[in-house]
Design a protein around this motif. Sequence first.
Motif, PDB file in Angstrom:
ATOM      1  N   THR A  62      19.519  44.594  83.238  1.00  0.00           N
ATOM      2  CA  THR A  62      20.185  44.996  81.887  1.00  0.00           C
ATOM      3  C   THR A  62      19.778  46.960  82.265  1.00  0.00           C
ATOM      4  O   THR A  62      18.564  47.208  82.476  1.00  0.00           O
ATOM      5  N   VAL A  63      20.739  47.998  81.400  1.00  0.00           N
ATOM      6  CA  VAL A  63      19.855  49.350  81.673  1.00  0.00           C
ATOM      7  C   VAL A  63      18.457  49.592  80.948  1.00  0.00           C
ATOM      8  O   VAL A  63      18.331  48.911  79.517  1.00  0.00           O
ATOM      9  N   GLY A  64      17.947  49.808  81.846  1.00  0.00           N
ATOM     10  CA  GLY A  64      16.358  50.484  80.901  1.00  0.00           C
ATOM     11  C   GLY A  64      15.245  49.622  81.413  1.00  0.00           C
ATOM     12  O   GLY A  64      14.245  49.708  80.985  1.00  0.00           O
ATOM     13  N   THR A  65      15.240  48.359  82.297  1.00  0.00           N
ATOM     14  CA  THR A  65      15.420  47.592  82.433  1.00  0.00           C
ATOM     15  C   THR A  65      14.033  47.676  83.468  1.00  0.00           C
ATOM     16  O   THR A  65      14.564  47.930  84.770  1.00  0.00           O
ATOM     17  N   GLN A  66      13.074  47.238  83.795  1.00  0.00           N
ATOM     18  CA  GLN A  66      12.596  47.183  85.214  1.00  0.00           C
ATOM     19  C   GLN A  66      13.332  46.054  86.015  1.00  0.00           C
ATOM     20  O   GLN A  66      13.125  44.765  85.132  1.00  0.00           O
ATOM     21  N   GLN A  67      13.244  46.140  87.140  1.00  0.00           N
ATOM     22  CA  GLN A  67      13.739  45.515  88.191  1.00  0.00           C
ATOM     23  C   GLN A  67      12.880  45.477  89.682  1.00  0.00           C
ATOM     24  O   GLN A  67      12.732  46.033  89.858  1.00  0.00           O
ATOM     25  N   THR A  68      12.381  43.866  90.306  1.00  0.00           N
ATOM     26  CA  THR A  68      12.257  43.881  91.488  1.00  0.00           C
ATOM     27  C   THR A  68      13.559  43.724  92.234  1.00  0.00           C
ATOM     28  O   THR A  68      13.716  43.029  92.492  1.00  0.00           O
ATOM     29  N   ILE A  69      13.177  45.013  93.618  1.00  0.00           N
ATOM     30  CA  ILE A  69      14.883  44.629  94.864  1.00  0.00           C
ATOM     31  C   ILE A  69      13.059  44.565  96.036  1.00  0.00           C
ATOM     32  O   ILE A  69      12.254  44.350  95.915  1.00  0.00           O
ATOM     33  N   THR A  70      14.594  43.065  96.512  1.00  0.00           N
ATOM     34  CA  THR A  70      13.242  43.058  97.879  1.00  0.00           C
ATOM     35  C   THR A  70      13.777  42.969  98.782  1.00  0.00           C
ATOM     36  O   THR A  70      14.951  42.978  98.700  1.00  0.00           O
ATOM     37  N   TRP A  71      13.285  42.543 100.006  1.00  0.00           N
ATOM     38  CA  TRP A  71      13.440  42.682 101.312  1.00  0.00           C
ATOM     39  C   TRP A  71      13.438  41.613 102.548  1.00  0.00           C
ATOM     40  O   TRP A  71      11.471  41.740 102.296  1.00  0.00           O
ATOM     41  N   ASP A  72      13.824  41.504 102.830  1.00  0.00           N
ATOM     42  CA  ASP A  72      13.217  40.133 104.650  1.00  0.00           C
ATOM     43  C   ASP A  72      11.944  41.029 105.111  1.00  0.00           C
ATOM     44  O   ASP A  72      12.855  41.984 106.444  1.00  0.00           O
ATOM     45  N   VAL A  73      10.701  40.211 105.399  1.00  0.00           N
ATOM     46  CA  VAL A  73       9.713  41.850 106.287  1.00  0.00           C
ATOM     47  C   VAL A  73       9.850  40.669 107.497  1.00  0.00           C
ATOM     48  O   VAL A  73       8.858  41.666 108.133  1.00  0.00           O
ATOM     49  N   THR A  74       9.973  39.951 107.415  1.00  0.00           N
ATOM     50  CA  THR A  74       9.583  38.600 108.741  1.00  0.00           C
ATOM     51  C   THR A  74      10.247  39.379 110.139  1.00  0.00           C
ATOM     52  O   THR A  74      11.469  40.053 109.886  1.00  0.00           O
ATOM     53  N   ASN A  75       9.343  39.633 111.293  1.00  0.00           N
ATOM     54  CA  ASN A  75       9.863  40.574 112.120  1.00  0.00           C
ATOM     55  C   ASN A  75      10.804  41.740 112.641  1.00  0.00           C
ATOM     56  O   ASN A  75      11.789  41.637 113.033  1.00  0.00           O
ATOM     57  N   PRO A  76       9.395  42.411 111.833  1.00  0.00           N
ATOM     58  CA  PRO A  76       9.816  43.908 112.388  1.00  0.00           C
ATOM     59  C   PRO A  76       9.194  43.866 113.905  1.00  0.00           C
ATOM     60  O   PRO A  76       8.535  43.646 113.739  1.00  0.00           O
ATOM     61  N   PRO A  77       9.881  45.306 113.792  1.00  0.00           N
ATOM     62  CA  PRO A  77       9.854  46.022 115.410  1.00  0.00           C
ATOM     63  C   PRO A  77       8.292  46.065 115.378  1.00  0.00           C
ATOM     64  O   PRO A  77       7.731  46.385 114.325  1.00  0.00           O
ATOM     65  N   ARG A  78       7.934  46.508 116.146  1.00  0.00           N
ATOM     66  CA  ARG A  78       6.295  47.159 116.307  1.00  0.00           C
ATOM     67  C   ARG A  78       6.208  48.298 115.819  1.00  0.00           C
ATOM     68  O   ARG A  78       5.311  49.212 115.323  1.00  0.00           O
ATOM     69  N   GLN A  79       6.920  48.930 116.681  1.00  0.00           N
ATOM     70  CA  GLN A  79       6.865  50.835 116.183  1.00  0.00           C
ATOM     71  C   GLN A  79       8.007  51.057 115.062  1.00  0.00           C
ATOM     72  O   GLN A  79       9.852  51.082 115.862  1.00  0.00           O
ATOM     73  N   ILE A  80       8.392  51.458 114.499  1.00  0.00           N
ATOM     74  CA  ILE A  80       9.765  51.137 113.562  1.00  0.00           C
ATOM     75  C   ILE A  80       9.681  53.039 113.217  1.00  0.00           C
ATOM     76  O   ILE A  80       8.789  53.654 112.943  1.00  0.00           O
ATOM     77  N   THR A  81      10.582  53.507 113.464  1.00  0.00           N
ATOM     78  CA  THR A  81      11.493  55.080 113.347  1.00  0.00           C
ATOM     79  C   THR A  81      11.135  55.756 111.978  1.00  0.00           C
ATOM     80  O   THR A  81      10.352  56.551 112.225  1.00  0.00           O
ATOM     81  N   ASN A  82      11.550  55.068 110.817  1.00  0.00           N
ATOM     82  CA  ASN A  82      10.838  55.653 110.108  1.00  0.00           C
ATOM     83  C   ASN A  82      10.896  54.691 108.731  1.00  0.00           C
ATOM     84  O   ASN A  82      10.994  54.109 108.360  1.00  0.00           O
ATOM     85  N   PRO A  83       9.378  54.603 108.580  1.00  0.00           N
ATOM     86  CA  PRO A  83       8.498  53.576 107.856  1.00  0.00           C
ATOM     87  C   PRO A  83       8.889  53.271 106.451  1.00  0.00           C
ATOM     88  O   PRO A  83       8.274  53.222 105.338  1.00  0.00           O
ATOM     89  N   ARG A  84       9.368  54.581 106.096  1.00  0.00           N
ATOM     90  CA  ARG A  84       8.939  55.094 104.738  1.00  0.00           C
ATOM     91  C   ARG A  84      11.291  54.495 104.587  1.00  0.00           C
ATOM     92  O   ARG A  84      11.648  54.907 104.805  1.00  0.00           O
ATOM     93  N   GLY A  85      11.172  54.187 103.136  1.00  0.00           N
ATOM     94  CA  GLY A  85      12.104  53.818 102.589  1.00  0.00           C
ATOM     95  C   GLY A  85      12.721  54.356 101.436  1.00  0.00           C
ATOM     96  O   GLY A  85      12.354  55.393 100.707  1.00  0.00           O
ATOM     97  N   VAL A  86      14.291  54.769 101.153  1.00  0.00           N
ATOM     98  CA  VAL A  86      14.753  54.654 100.161  1.00  0.00           C
ATOM     99  C   VAL A  86      15.202  53.802  99.509  1.00  0.00           C
ATOM    100  O   VAL A  86      16.338  53.162 100.387  1.00  0.00           O
TER     101      VAL A  86
END
Length: 155
Positions: A62-86
Amino acid sequence: MRSWYTPFALVAALMAAATSSPLAASSALATDFNAAARSGVVVQRDVWAPRVTSPTTGTVWTVGTQQTITWDVTNPPRQITNPRGVILLSKDGLADVDHPLARNFPIRAGKQQITVPNVPPGSHYRVILIGSGDNSSPSFTIVRRGSKTSAAKGG
């Protein structure tokens, strides 16, 4: 006013948003590439595109509500090229790069809270998670407060 971009224009728009202009972005990339080529140093970069786990098909925001976006973080590489997200919102395959839902958060966090923007109600919305790679959610619906769908879904 929102500007919606096709996936092909998305990369160019993100480059322009990261710098003062598209020309500056292009110049900066060329300078980095040329410097690396002259130095002979090749750096391996890990690209990681974690799977978005929420929202899912059938989700109603619903427009104006707070929501949480989630993603799977299992098995990330040791070094991530860009560790900041958009996180961007897209509708019918067009992404709104001028109004990110969130930016500059740690991609390894696995979740980010956002406020649902004032967009026209409808289905076929997706969120796009961009870090060192990108991934998008399945299509979901956004409704206005007080609609029958938002009351039924508790949004």
